[in-house]
Design a protein around this motif. Structure first.
Motif, PDB file in Angstrom:
ATOM      1  N   LEU A   1      50.383  39.955  30.288  1.00  0.00           N
ATOM      2  CA  LEU A   1      49.115  39.816  31.011  1.00  0.00           C
ATOM      3  C   LEU A   1      48.910  40.905  32.069  1.00  0.00           C
ATOM      4  O   LEU A   1      47.869  41.551  32.109  1.00  0.00           O
ATOM      5  N   VAL A   2      49.902  41.100  32.913  1.00  0.00           N
ATOM      6  CA  VAL A   2      49.726  42.027  34.033  1.00  0.00           C
ATOM      7  C   VAL A   2      49.666  43.467  33.527  1.00  0.00           C
ATOM      8  O   VAL A   2      48.790  44.235  33.911  1.00  0.00           O
ATOM      9  N   ASP A   3      50.572  43.816  32.639  1.00  0.00           N
ATOM     10  CA  ASP A   3      50.503  45.163  32.075  1.00  0.00           C
ATOM     11  C   ASP A   3      49.287  45.309  31.177  1.00  0.00           C
ATOM     12  O   ASP A   3      48.675  46.371  31.125  1.00  0.00           O
ATOM     13  N   GLY A   4      48.948  44.224  30.505  1.00  0.00           N
ATOM     14  CA  GLY A   4      47.744  44.248  29.685  1.00  0.00           C
ATOM     15  C   GLY A   4      46.519  44.546  30.538  1.00  0.00           C
ATOM     16  O   GLY A   4      45.682  45.389  30.178  1.00  0.00           O
ATOM     17  N   ALA A   5      46.417  43.878  31.674  1.00  0.00           N
ATOM     18  CA  ALA A   5      45.287  44.107  32.580  1.00  0.00           C
ATOM     19  C   ALA A   5      45.349  45.525  33.143  1.00  0.00           C
ATOM     20  O   ALA A   5      44.334  46.218  33.254  1.00  0.00           O
ATOM     21  N   ALA A   6      46.541  45.977  33.469  1.00  0.00           N
ATOM     22  CA  ALA A   6      46.688  47.318  34.037  1.00  0.00           C
ATOM     23  C   ALA A   6      46.255  48.381  33.032  1.00  0.00           C
ATOM     24  O   ALA A   6      45.577  49.351  33.389  1.00  0.00           O
TER      25      ALA A   6
ATOM     26  N   PHE B   1      50.089  32.697  35.716  1.00  0.00           N
ATOM     27  CA  PHE B   1      49.674  34.104  35.790  1.00  0.00           C
ATOM     28  C   PHE B   1      48.258  34.387  35.287  1.00  0.00           C
ATOM     29  O   PHE B   1      47.760  35.492  35.449  1.00  0.00           O
ATOM     30  N   TRP B   2      47.612  33.372  34.678  1.00  0.00           N
ATOM     31  CA  TRP B   2      46.293  33.646  34.106  1.00  0.00           C
ATOM     32  C   TRP B   2      45.274  34.072  35.170  1.00  0.00           C
ATOM     33  O   TRP B   2      44.719  35.172  35.116  1.00  0.00           O
ATOM     34  N   TYR B   3      45.061  33.196  36.141  1.00  0.00           N
ATOM     35  CA  TYR B   3      44.020  33.533  37.129  1.00  0.00           C
ATOM     36  C   TYR B   3      44.399  34.720  38.019  1.00  0.00           C
ATOM     37  O   TYR B   3      43.563  35.586  38.281  1.00  0.00           O
ATOM     38  N   PRO B   4      45.649  34.797  38.487  1.00  0.00           N
ATOM     39  CA  PRO B   4      46.024  36.003  39.232  1.00  0.00           C
ATOM     40  C   PRO B   4      45.802  37.287  38.419  1.00  0.00           C
ATOM     41  O   PRO B   4      45.440  38.320  38.982  1.00  0.00           O
ATOM     42  N   SER B   5      45.976  37.209  37.092  1.00  0.00           N
ATOM     43  CA  SER B   5      45.708  38.400  36.275  1.00  0.00           C
ATOM     44  C   SER B   5      44.220  38.729  36.285  1.00  0.00           C
ATOM     45  O   SER B   5      43.841  39.903  36.366  1.00  0.00           O
ATOM     46  N   LEU B   6      43.380  37.692  36.204  1.00  0.00           N
ATOM     47  CA  LEU B   6      41.932  37.942  36.253  1.00  0.00           C
ATOM     48  C   LEU B   6      41.529  38.557  37.590  1.00  0.00           C
ATOM     49  O   LEU B   6      40.611  39.371  37.674  1.00  0.00           O
ATOM     50  N   MET B   7      42.242  38.152  38.646  1.00  0.00           N
ATOM     51  CA  MET B   7      41.925  38.683  39.983  1.00  0.00           C
ATOM     52  C   MET B   7      42.251  40.166  40.094  1.00  0.00           C
ATOM     53  O   MET B   7      41.732  40.854  40.954  1.00  0.00           O
ATOM     54  N   MET B   8      43.155  40.647  39.241  1.00  0.00           N
ATOM     55  CA  MET B   8      43.557  42.047  39.333  1.00  0.00           C
ATOM     56  C   MET B   8      42.375  42.998  39.231  1.00  0.00           C
ATOM     57  O   MET B   8      42.428  44.118  39.725  1.00  0.00           O
ATOM     58  N   PHE B   9      41.300  42.553  38.561  1.00  0.00           N
ATOM     59  CA  PHE B   9      40.171  43.456  38.368  1.00  0.00           C
ATOM     60  C   PHE B   9      39.265  43.530  39.592  1.00  0.00           C
ATOM     61  O   PHE B   9      38.294  44.280  39.598  1.00  0.00           O
ATOM     62  N   GLY B  10      39.586  42.738  40.610  1.00  0.00           N
ATOM     63  CA  GLY B  10      38.791  42.780  41.829  1.00  0.00           C
ATOM     64  C   GLY B  10      37.634  41.812  41.774  1.00  0.00           C
ATOM     65  O   GLY B  10      37.408  41.147  40.757  1.00  0.00           O
ATOM     66  N   PRO B  11      36.880  41.700  42.876  1.00  0.00           N
ATOM     67  CA  PRO B  11      35.803  40.716  42.979  1.00  0.00           C
ATOM     68  C   PRO B  11      34.732  40.931  41.914  1.00  0.00           C
ATOM     69  O   PRO B  11      34.638  42.002  41.328  1.00  0.00           O
ATOM     70  N   SER B  12      33.971  39.891  41.693  1.00  0.00           N
ATOM     71  CA  SER B  12      32.862  39.956  40.757  1.00  0.00           C
ATOM     72  C   SER B  12      31.896  41.070  41.171  1.00  0.00           C
ATOM     73  O   SER B  12      31.741  41.367  42.352  1.00  0.00           O
TER      74      SER B  12
ATOM     75  N   TYR C   1      33.828  35.947  25.166  1.00  0.00           N
ATOM     76  CA  TYR C   1      34.198  34.633  25.680  1.00  0.00           C
ATOM     77  C   TYR C   1      33.506  34.339  27.009  1.00  0.00           C
ATOM     78  O   TYR C   1      33.370  35.223  27.860  1.00  0.00           O
ATOM     79  N   ASN C   2      33.056  33.083  27.169  1.00  0.00           N
ATOM     80  CA  ASN C   2      32.709  32.597  28.502  1.00  0.00           C
ATOM     81  C   ASN C   2      33.997  32.096  29.134  1.00  0.00           C
ATOM     82  O   ASN C   2      34.809  31.470  28.466  1.00  0.00           O
ATOM     83  N   TYR C   3      34.187  32.379  30.385  1.00  0.00           N
ATOM     84  CA  TYR C   3      35.428  31.933  31.043  1.00  0.00           C
ATOM     85  C   TYR C   3      35.140  31.577  32.497  1.00  0.00           C
ATOM     86  O   TYR C   3      34.111  31.964  33.054  1.00  0.00           O
ATOM     87  N   SER C   4      36.069  30.847  33.119  1.00  0.00           N
ATOM     88  CA  SER C   4      35.887  30.454  34.520  1.00  0.00           C
ATOM     89  C   SER C   4      36.396  31.552  35.435  1.00  0.00           C
ATOM     90  O   SER C   4      37.426  32.175  35.154  1.00  0.00           O
ATOM     91  N   GLU C   5      35.691  31.761  36.487  1.00  0.00           N
ATOM     92  CA  GLU C   5      36.139  32.746  37.475  1.00  0.00           C
ATOM     93  C   GLU C   5      37.363  32.220  38.222  1.00  0.00           C
ATOM     94  O   GLU C   5      37.527  31.018  38.390  1.00  0.00           O
ATOM     95  N   PRO C   6      38.211  33.127  38.651  1.00  0.00           N
ATOM     96  CA  PRO C   6      39.340  32.670  39.474  1.00  0.00           C
ATOM     97  C   PRO C   6      38.859  32.175  40.834  1.00  0.00           C
ATOM     98  O   PRO C   6      37.701  32.360  41.189  1.00  0.00           O
ATOM     99  N   ASP C   7      39.742  31.553  41.559  1.00  0.00           N
ATOM    100  CA  ASP C   7      39.432  31.050  42.897  1.00  0.00           C
ATOM    101  C   ASP C   7      39.446  32.227  43.879  1.00  0.00           C
ATOM    102  O   ASP C   7      40.513  32.706  44.272  1.00  0.00           O
ATOM    103  N   TRP C   8      38.254  32.663  44.255  1.00  0.00           N
ATOM    104  CA  TRP C   8      38.179  33.873  45.089  1.00  0.00           C
ATOM    105  C   TRP C   8      38.677  33.638  46.507  1.00  0.00           C
ATOM    106  O   TRP C   8      39.003  34.583  47.212  1.00  0.00           O
ATOM    107  N   ASN C   9      38.719  32.367  46.923  1.00  0.00           N
ATOM    108  CA  ASN C   9      39.302  32.097  48.247  1.00  0.00           C
ATOM    109  C   ASN C   9      40.792  32.413  48.242  1.00  0.00           C
ATOM    110  O   ASN C   9      41.330  32.983  49.181  1.00  0.00           O
ATOM    111  N   GLU C  10      41.429  32.020  47.121  1.00  0.00           N
ATOM    112  CA  GLU C  10      42.853  32.324  46.996  1.00  0.00           C
ATOM    113  C   GLU C  10      43.055  33.835  46.991  1.00  0.00           C
ATOM    114  O   GLU C  10      43.961  34.370  47.646  1.00  0.00           O
ATOM    115  N   PHE C  11      42.202  34.536  46.266  1.00  0.00           N
ATOM    116  CA  PHE C  11      42.282  35.994  46.200  1.00  0.00           C
ATOM    117  C   PHE C  11      42.209  36.593  47.614  1.00  0.00           C
ATOM    118  O   PHE C  11      43.022  37.441  47.990  1.00  0.00           O
ATOM    119  N   ASN C  12      41.240  36.109  48.390  1.00  0.00           N
ATOM    120  CA  ASN C  12      41.099  36.638  49.751  1.00  0.00           C
ATOM    121  C   ASN C  12      42.306  36.307  50.621  1.00  0.00           C
ATOM    122  O   ASN C  12      42.723  37.112  51.445  1.00  0.00           O
TER     123      ASN C  12
END
Lengths: 333, 254, 97
Positions: free
Chosen positions: A143-148, A207-218, A274-285
């Motif tokens: 996931l992480v290297d995939g996102a990278a 690791f799913w949502y933290p991986s989605l967060m890697m791309f930065g905010p919406s 795919y439609n998907y749920s956004e990660p928790d941006w509060n956690e990201f912050n």
């Protein structure tokens, strides 16, 4: 993604007409797809932004050694141990290439380390998450290297020559990383026993949502993309890359027999994605603000390595100076 | 083979366990070294050592003929079955101890593997030829580092001297001699370790001289690692970490 | 001799592979002196391939042209078509060159 926490100037992108002659020429070169080289003219803001972005990218590589390094001593077989060690070593190498690219902009590596250690510069939020089981080595690679990779492949065409060339080299070496991770996941999720399968699912869950967060905010909340994209130091928007990642990863999870921890995940016939749920941006912050699960440990580990190593770096320099002195004396005789 | 060749197995375990345990220790540096370049170099050394381990332990497992693999030998033996010298199992402590240990070990490995190239056992000879290339580079790098840091600053000299004082009593064990060693010599598989002691002495003393480091004069030598009679307490902790997955999930494939 | 806290200097690394014709710039690294730089280059950039020849040059010793000043330094060569490999038509049976 390595610009996750780069602050915006808040200003809109200047139009060519409003630019100074030099800046206009510079922008036109970029528009033509030319590479900017270290001695070329560049606007101060371009240089500053690049230093921050390349620096954060480099920091992410060396802090990124830590979560995986955490399992080198516990790798389950000699082959896995060697593969993981080689991979984490590559990350050190990638950090080295990137620091060198940043150095061409007139900042020293030691200064960049200093800014990492004092918290002035950040690294990717993902490395503040813990690696708890061996399956995390699979999940991180997959996931992480995939996102990278999603992020790094287009950066091979970034406008700054040394950065682009570093990315070419990194992408070439990176090709085995994601496979290595996926291979671990196959062994555990597909071919493993029940408990290994459970570990693999647990790793994906964490690791799913933290991986989605890697791309930065919406994109709608990402105010600083426009200038970076005009400068071609950012090649795609955050949401574009995130979508691409989700679309690539979901079928892989199905292949592994694992479920993505998202009840709202479904295939959208109209958009063909795919439609998907956004990660928790509060956690990201929170993580960006220093309150992730491992922020303190990660930074402390880097600071400790740096301060424990000071006598070594100084000793080597002192020896080099003595050696040069002795050589000069011999030649004088 | 109708009868288990226990001396050859014992010899091969000694050959394989040294790089296994030292490689493990060296890999602990990954991500924590004093500079990025050193981090990468240490990882290369560790990777070489793990590679050597695979060759020696595979051969040991074959000779044993009981269906065990090199991984079984690495991950499913307990402390008393390990045959590495004590020096490689003590903790890294700092960069000084790590590099002095690497140097003392390399200074042994180079002449040792050189003689093993002529082993009457073809497999031993093949593995030695491959490992020697790596050991030569390790020695070049570790001796350079010992010289640089011994010569460098007062502080670096002090750190290196402290490390040398700590490690010195563990160096005599390289040259141990028992029935296995004698059996290997008799069959021309390996010479007696003591036969390369002079070479080791001269490499070590010339490097330490250049490095402004002083070898302790006390001839006392710890032993018990290469015979497995009595390891240090450190090995158990190392194995508890290294073997955790294989031990807690018996039979699982990774 | 005083101790120094200065950063290890930056070195540019050039490598010629076993069958290579010339040294090629592969990247940079930090090292205390030239010998140290050679060893670091071996570890970082060759992963210890045998038969490679390594040059290191302290980065501060390199004088670079400014690539974007595509003035006199670069343009004349563009005219000299004989300098470009495609100028020379080779018979097919000559093999790759």
């Amino acid at each position: 993604m390595y610009a996750q926490s780069i602050r915006s100037t808040g200003k809109a992108v200047q139009s060519l007409e409003d630019m100074s002659a030099e800046d206009r020429q510079f922008q036109e070169r970029i528009n033509r797809g030319e590479k900017i080289e270290p001695k070329d003219y560049m606007p101060a803001a371009y240089r500053e932004n690049l230093i921050r972005q390349i620096g954060q990218h480099a920091h992410s590589e060396i802090v990124g050694q830590l979560p995986e390094g955490n399992w080198i001593s516990r790798a389950p077989t000699l082959e896995r141990k060697a593969n993981l060690l080689a991979k984490v070593q590559d990350e050190a190498g990638h950090g080295l290439y990137l620091y060198c690219a940043a150095e061409t902009l007139g900042v020293s590596r030691d200064d960049l380390f200093g800014m990492l250690h004092t918290g002035k510069m950040k690294y990717s939020s993902i490395f503040n998450y813990p690696t708890l089981t061996w399956a995390d080595m699979g999940a991180v690679g997959w996931l992480v290297d995939g996102a990278a990779i999603m992020n790094q492949v287009p950066l091979q065409n970034t406008s700054y020559g040394p950065y682009a060339r570093a990315m070419v080299r990194i992408c070439k070496e990176e090709s085995f990383h994601q496979r290595q991770g996926f291979h671990i996941m196959i062994a555990m999720a597909k071919n493993g026993n029940d408990e290994q399968h459970r570990m693999a699912q647990d790793a994906l869950n964490r690791f799913w949502y933290p991986s989605l967060m890697m791309f930065g905010p919406s994109d709608k909340d990402s105010v600083h993309s426009a200038q970076s994209m005009a400068w071609k130091i950012k090649m795609n928007t955050n949401d574009e890359l995130r979508q691409k990642f989700v679309d690539a990863t979901v079928p892989q999870a199905e292949f592994l027999g694992l479920s993505i921890p998202d009840d709202h995940l479904n295939w959208n016939e109209k958009t063909n994605q795919y439609n998907y749920s956004e990660p928790d941006w509060n956690e990201f912050n929170d993580v960006l603000a220093g309150n992730g699960p491992c922020n303190t440990e990660r930074l402390d580990a880097r600071k400790k390595a740096w301060s424990d190593g000071a006598w070594v770096r100084e000793g080597m320099m002192a020896h080099a100076a003595k050696k040069a002195e002795r050589k000069a004396e011999r030649q004088a005789v | 083979m109708s009868q288990v060749d226990s001396h050859l197995i014992e010899f091969l375990l000694r050959q394989g366990d040294n790089p296994l345990i030292l490689g493990h220790r060296t890999s602990e540096w990954c991500g924590h070294a004093p500079a990025l370049e050193e981090d990468i170099a240490l990882a290369n050394t560790a990777l070489d050592l793990i590679g050597q381990t695979q060759l020696w332990l595979s051969y040991a497992a074959e000779v044993e003929g009981g269906g065990r693999s090199n991984n079984d030998l690495a991950f499913l033996r307990d402390v008393y079955d390990f045959r590495n010298v004590l020096m490689v199992e003590v903790p890294n402590e700092d960069f000084a101890r790590t590099m002095v240990r690497q140097f003392l070990f390399d200074a042994f490995q180079v002449p040792w593997l050189t003689t093993l190239q002529a082993s009457s056992d073809q497999r031993v000879s093949d593995i030695a030829i491959k490992s020697l290339k790596e050991a030569l580079y390790h020695l070049e790098r570790s001796s350079d580092t010992v010289i640089a840091l011994g010569d460098g600053t007062e502080l670096s000299n002090d750190r290196m001297q402290t490390a040398l004082n700590y490690l010195w009593p563990y160096s005599g064990e390289f040259f141990g001699e028992d029935d296995t060693d004698k059996a290997m010599e008799k069959r021309d598989i390996a010479p007696l370790p003591v036969s390369i002691r002079e070479t080791w002495n001269s490499t070590v003393s010339s490097t330490l001289d250049t490095a402004n480091l002083i070898a302790p004069s006390d001839p006392f030598a710890h032993s018990g690692g290469r015979t497995g009679v009595r390891h240090t307490e450190h090995l158990g902790h190392l194995l508890a970490t290294m073997q955790t997955l294989q031990r807690s999930h018996p039979g699982a494939q990774w | 001799m005083t101790t120094t806290t200065d950063e290890w200097p930056l070195w540019e690394v050039f490598i010629r592979g076993q069958h290579g014709m010339s040294h090629r710039h592969v990247g940079s690294l930090h090292a205390a002196d030239a010998e140290h730089a050679i060893k670091n280059a071996r570890d970082v950039y060759t992963r210890r391939n045998e038969g490679t020849s390594i040059w290191v040059v302290e980065a501060s010793a390199i004088t670079a042209s400014s690539p974007s000043e595509k003035g006199p330094l670069f343009e004349p060569a563009q005219d000299k078509v004989y300098r470009h490999p495609t100028f020379y038509d080779l018979p097919d049976d000559a093999g790759n060159m």
